[in-house]
Design an enzyme around this catalytic site. Structure first.
Site, PDB file in Angstrom:
ATOM      1  N   HIS A 203       1.664  -0.614 -12.543  1.00 47.97           N
ATOM      2  CA  HIS A 203       0.631   0.201 -11.876  1.00 47.97           C
ATOM      3  C   HIS A 203      -0.023   1.253 -12.767  1.00 47.97           C
ATOM      4  O   HIS A 203      -0.949   1.933 -12.343  1.00 47.97           O
ATOM      5  CB  HIS A 203       1.197   0.883 -10.622  1.00 47.97           C
ATOM      6  CG  HIS A 203       2.112   2.048 -10.926  1.00 47.97           C
ATOM      7  ND1 HIS A 203       3.433   1.887 -11.216  1.00 47.97           N
ATOM      8  CD2 HIS A 203       1.879   3.380 -10.984  1.00 47.97           C
ATOM      9  CE1 HIS A 203       3.993   3.070 -11.432  1.00 47.97           C
ATOM     10  NE2 HIS A 203       3.064   3.992 -11.307  1.00 47.97           N
TER      11      HIS A 203
HETATM   12  C1  UD1 Z   1       0.164   7.902  -8.822  1.00 50.93           C
HETATM   13  C2  UD1 Z   1       0.613   8.851  -9.912  1.00 50.93           C
HETATM   14  C3  UD1 Z   1       1.596   8.167 -10.835  1.00 50.93           C
HETATM   15  C4  UD1 Z   1       2.730   7.538 -10.067  1.00 50.93           C
HETATM   16  C5  UD1 Z   1       2.192   6.667  -8.960  1.00 50.93           C
HETATM   17  C6  UD1 Z   1       3.341   6.206  -8.129  1.00 50.93           C
HETATM   18  C7  UD1 Z   1      -1.148  10.414 -10.625  1.00 50.93           C
HETATM   19  C8  UD1 Z   1      -2.111  10.765 -11.691  1.00 50.93           C
HETATM   20  N1  UD1 Z   1      -0.519   9.258 -10.752  1.00 50.93           N
HETATM   21  O1  UD1 Z   1      -0.548   6.840  -9.434  1.00 50.93           O
HETATM   22  O2  UD1 Z   1       2.157   9.120 -11.700  1.00 50.93           O
HETATM   23  O3  UD1 Z   1       3.486   6.769 -10.943  1.00 50.93           O
HETATM   24  O4  UD1 Z   1       1.299   7.429  -8.138  1.00 50.93           O
HETATM   25  O5  UD1 Z   1       3.093   5.068  -7.401  1.00 50.93           O
HETATM   26  O6  UD1 Z   1      -0.962  11.170  -9.710  1.00 50.93           O
HETATM   27  N2  UD1 Z   1      -4.101   3.315  -3.160  1.00 50.93           N
HETATM   28  C9  UD1 Z   1      -4.107   2.702  -1.946  1.00 50.93           C
HETATM   29  N3  UD1 Z   1      -3.243   3.150  -0.995  1.00 50.93           N
HETATM   30  C10 UD1 Z   1      -2.380   4.171  -1.196  1.00 50.93           C
HETATM   31  C11 UD1 Z   1      -2.399   4.800  -2.439  1.00 50.93           C
HETATM   32  C12 UD1 Z   1      -3.259   4.360  -3.430  1.00 50.93           C
HETATM   33  O7  UD1 Z   1      -4.866   1.753  -1.705  1.00 50.93           O
HETATM   34  O8  UD1 Z   1      -1.616   4.522  -0.285  1.00 50.93           O
HETATM   35  C13 UD1 Z   1      -4.999   2.780  -4.233  1.00 50.93           C
HETATM   36  C14 UD1 Z   1      -6.386   3.400  -4.257  1.00 50.93           C
HETATM   37  O9  UD1 Z   1      -7.295   2.416  -4.638  1.00 50.93           O
HETATM   38  C15 UD1 Z   1      -6.251   4.432  -5.364  1.00 50.93           C
HETATM   39  C16 UD1 Z   1      -5.296   3.764  -6.333  1.00 50.93           C
HETATM   40  O10 UD1 Z   1      -4.395   3.041  -5.512  1.00 50.93           O
HETATM   41  O11 UD1 Z   1      -7.481   4.733  -5.962  1.00 50.93           O
HETATM   42  C17 UD1 Z   1      -4.539   4.722  -7.210  1.00 50.93           C
HETATM   43  O12 UD1 Z   1      -3.842   5.696  -6.441  1.00 50.93           O
HETATM   44  P1  UD1 Z   1      -3.524   7.142  -7.061  1.00 50.93           P
HETATM   45  O13 UD1 Z   1      -2.677   7.908  -6.122  1.00 50.93           O
HETATM   46  O14 UD1 Z   1      -4.762   7.785  -7.526  1.00 50.93           O
HETATM   47  O15 UD1 Z   1      -2.725   6.801  -8.378  1.00 50.93           O
HETATM   48  P2  UD1 Z   1      -1.452   5.891  -8.584  1.00 50.93           P
HETATM   49  O16 UD1 Z   1      -1.825   4.776  -9.491  1.00 50.93           O
HETATM   50  O17 UD1 Z   1      -0.845   5.557  -7.287  1.00 50.93           O
HETATM   51  N1  UDP Z   2       9.623   1.470  -5.469  1.00 52.61           N
HETATM   52  C1  UDP Z   2       9.737   1.077  -4.136  1.00 52.61           C
HETATM   53  N2  UDP Z   2       9.010   0.002  -3.720  1.00 52.61           N
HETATM   54  C2  UDP Z   2       8.198  -0.704  -4.543  1.00 52.61           C
HETATM   55  C3  UDP Z   2       8.091  -0.301  -5.902  1.00 52.61           C
HETATM   56  C4  UDP Z   2       8.806   0.806  -6.324  1.00 52.61           C
HETATM   57  O1  UDP Z   2      10.469   1.688  -3.365  1.00 52.61           O
HETATM   58  O2  UDP Z   2       7.572  -1.670  -4.081  1.00 52.61           O
HETATM   59  C5  UDP Z   2      10.411   2.618  -5.926  1.00 52.61           C
HETATM   60  C6  UDP Z   2      11.236   2.421  -7.160  1.00 52.61           C
HETATM   61  O3  UDP Z   2      12.466   1.804  -6.832  1.00 52.61           O
HETATM   62  C7  UDP Z   2      11.388   3.845  -7.657  1.00 52.61           C
HETATM   63  C8  UDP Z   2      10.060   4.468  -7.309  1.00 52.61           C
HETATM   64  O4  UDP Z   2       9.489   3.625  -6.308  1.00 52.61           O
HETATM   65  O5  UDP Z   2      12.411   4.519  -6.924  1.00 52.61           O
HETATM   66  C9  UDP Z   2       9.178   4.505  -8.509  1.00 52.61           C
HETATM   67  O6  UDP Z   2       7.898   4.858  -8.130  1.00 52.61           O
HETATM   68  P1  UDP Z   2       6.595   4.339  -8.856  1.00 52.61           P
HETATM   69  O7  UDP Z   2       6.902   3.158  -9.676  1.00 52.61           O
HETATM   70  O8  UDP Z   2       5.562   4.219  -7.816  1.00 52.61           O
HETATM   71  O9  UDP Z   2       6.179   5.588  -9.746  1.00 52.61           O
HETATM   72  P2  UDP Z   2       6.719   6.184 -11.119  1.00 52.61           P
HETATM   73  O10 UDP Z   2       8.189   6.262 -11.064  1.00 52.61           O
HETATM   74  O11 UDP Z   2       6.221   5.309 -12.211  1.00 52.61           O
HETATM   75  O12 UDP Z   2       6.069   7.524 -11.183  1.00 52.61           O
END
Ligand code: UD1
Ligand code: UDP
Length: 365
Positions: A203
């Site tokens: 992601h």
């Molecule tokens: C964010 C965090 C990242 C973390 C990740 C965990 C920042 C800069 N990044 O990244 O550190 O690892 O969360 O998963 O804060 N979207 C949906 N539904 C949701 C959420 C997101 O459709 O419930 C889609 C939207 O298109 C959105 C994109 O995902 O634009 C990215 O979401 P965003 O929260 O901006 O960043 P993450 O990639 O989730």
């Molecule tokens: N995770 C989850 N379901 C999923 C993918 C990840 O519960 O489908 C959990 C994973 O086990 C870990 C946490 O989400 O505990 C990690 O979050 P994510 O990868 O979204 O963000 P990051 O750790 O890179 O910030």
């Protein structure tokens, strides 16, 4: 003591699960959900299955550019921080929700406690690195999960208020593993056998937004699927780009790739512990692979968790940093050949980080 906890994204709900319930025994905790993550499987599912107290406020900020998201959160948080007037703001990790709350609290001169302070990738092209550095430098209590994280903070001149707490994610991993054994049916549901599949998540912006990188990663998965079963819970960001770049159908039609919606923590815990290898760019999943002693191939240019690499359980793709693209063949070759050295040390603590953090917060009061 009155504590306002700000959460917004999946890993933060997870990290707060045990600590929040522990803190509430002695403190008055208010939870603000920024709304950064909002899909049921990215948010509600964690509150329900991990019994995280329901948020007192949801700011409904949703998705957008970094500046939009951070600014909207700051405006809404400022009002609530003023009206709630807490003694402490509690923050987790490195998301835009963390950053927005840190800047807002600091300007209002409210002390900040930061859980997961100090990991560094030494790469400011990663948005989370910027969030971490700023949050750490604005915090009063800094809870470093590993000795290395503490060392990073020291090198940046941060010594006061820094505690080596251990990692709350290890507490959770231990605590919820039993529960997951009893309650998750994910292996049966997907027809998986123990140690007979590769688990993958992708992601990071570098791997999703840049077409060449996502294409190489998916190309590698398709090729590897001729010899290995893959399970791929897809983050919504990734689903969007897979569809935009025309890569989704090939994955969906492949009988050896289980492409599924994001799963809850219990299912993920079972998928992690029973996998034969993990291929990921998730910071949290790299750690969980280490806790479960599953070899991890990290699709990133560096890691905040170098201990997992030093102990031989994790391997990093360093070479696609400077506008290079990740190479499909290198991914395939690494998935096939990577063998862990099998050394394991307690760098993430003893599973009692939440307890330690509670105690330090109590003494701070
Ligand atoms: C964010 C965090 C990242 C973390 C990740 C965990 C920042 C800069 N990044 O990244 O550190 O690892 O969360 O998963 O804060 N979207 C949906 N539904 C949701 C959420 C997101 O459709 O419930 C889609 C939207 O298109 C959105 C994109 O995902 O634009 C990215 O979401 P965003 O929260 O901006 O960043 P993450 O990639 O989730
Ligand atoms: N995770 C989850 N379901 C999923 C993918 C990840 O519960 O489908 C959990 C994973 O086990 C870990 C946490 O989400 O505990 C990690 O979050 P994510 O990868 O979204 O963000 P990051 O750790 O890179 O910030």
């Amino acid at each position: 003591m009155k504590i306002v906890t700000v959460l917004g994204a999946r890993p933060q709900f997870i990290k707060a699960a045990l600590l929040s319930n522990k803190l509430r025994k002695r403190n008055h905790e208010i939870i603000i959900h920024t709304g950064q993550h909002y899909d049921i499987e990215m948010s509600d599912i964690f509150f329900k299955e991990m019994s995280i107290p329901a948020p007192d406020y949801n700011l409904d900020v949703g998705s957008g550019s970094h500046a939009y998201q951070t600014a909207e959160m700051m405006i809404k948080l400022e009002k609530l921080f003023i009206s709630e007037n807490p003694h402490l703001i509690l923050l987790y990790g490195d998301t835009n929700s963390t950053l927005a709350a840190a800047i807002t609290a600091a300007k209002l001169q409210i002390p900040i406690a930061h859980v997961e302070a100090g990991p560094r990738m030494f790469d400011k092209t990663v948005p989370e690195e910027i969030n971490r550095i700023i949050t750490d430098h604005l915090s009063t209590l800094l809870f470093a999960p590993t000795p290395k994280s503490k060392e990073n903070l020291e090198k940046e001149g941060l010594k006061e208020g820094v505690y080596l707490s251990g990692d709350v994610m290890l507490d959770l991993f231990k605590y919820f593993s039993q529960n997951a054994n009893r309650n998750s049916k994910i292996l049966e549901k997907l027809g998986l056998k123990e140690k007979n599949y590769i688990l993958t998540t992708v992601h990071r912006a570098r791997n999703t937004n840049i077409k060449e990188n996502l294409k190489a990663i998916i190309g590698a998965f398709l090729e590897i699927s001729a010899e290995e079963k893959l399970v791929f819970p897809v983050h919504p960001r990734t689903e969007k780009y897979l569809k935009d770049y025309g890569l989704y159908n090939a994955l969906n039609e492949n009988l050896n790739i289980e492409i599924i919606k994001p799963v809850g923590y219990l299912d993920m815990n079972i998928l992690t512990r029973n996998s034969k290898k993990i291929v990921t760019d998730s910071g949290g999943l790299q750690k969980e692979a280490y806790f479960a002693q599953v070899p991890c191939i990290t699709l990133d240019t560096s890691t905040g968790w170098p201990e997992t690499v030093d102990n031989g359980w994790n391997i990093i793709f360093e070479e696609y940093k400077n506008k290079e693209f990740i190479k499909k063949d290198k991914i395939i070759e690494t998935i096939r050949s990577f063998k862990p050295k099998g050394k394991y040390s307690d760098v993430f603590g003893d599973g009692k980080a939440s307890q330690k953090i509670c105690k330090i917060i109590k003494n701070y009061n």
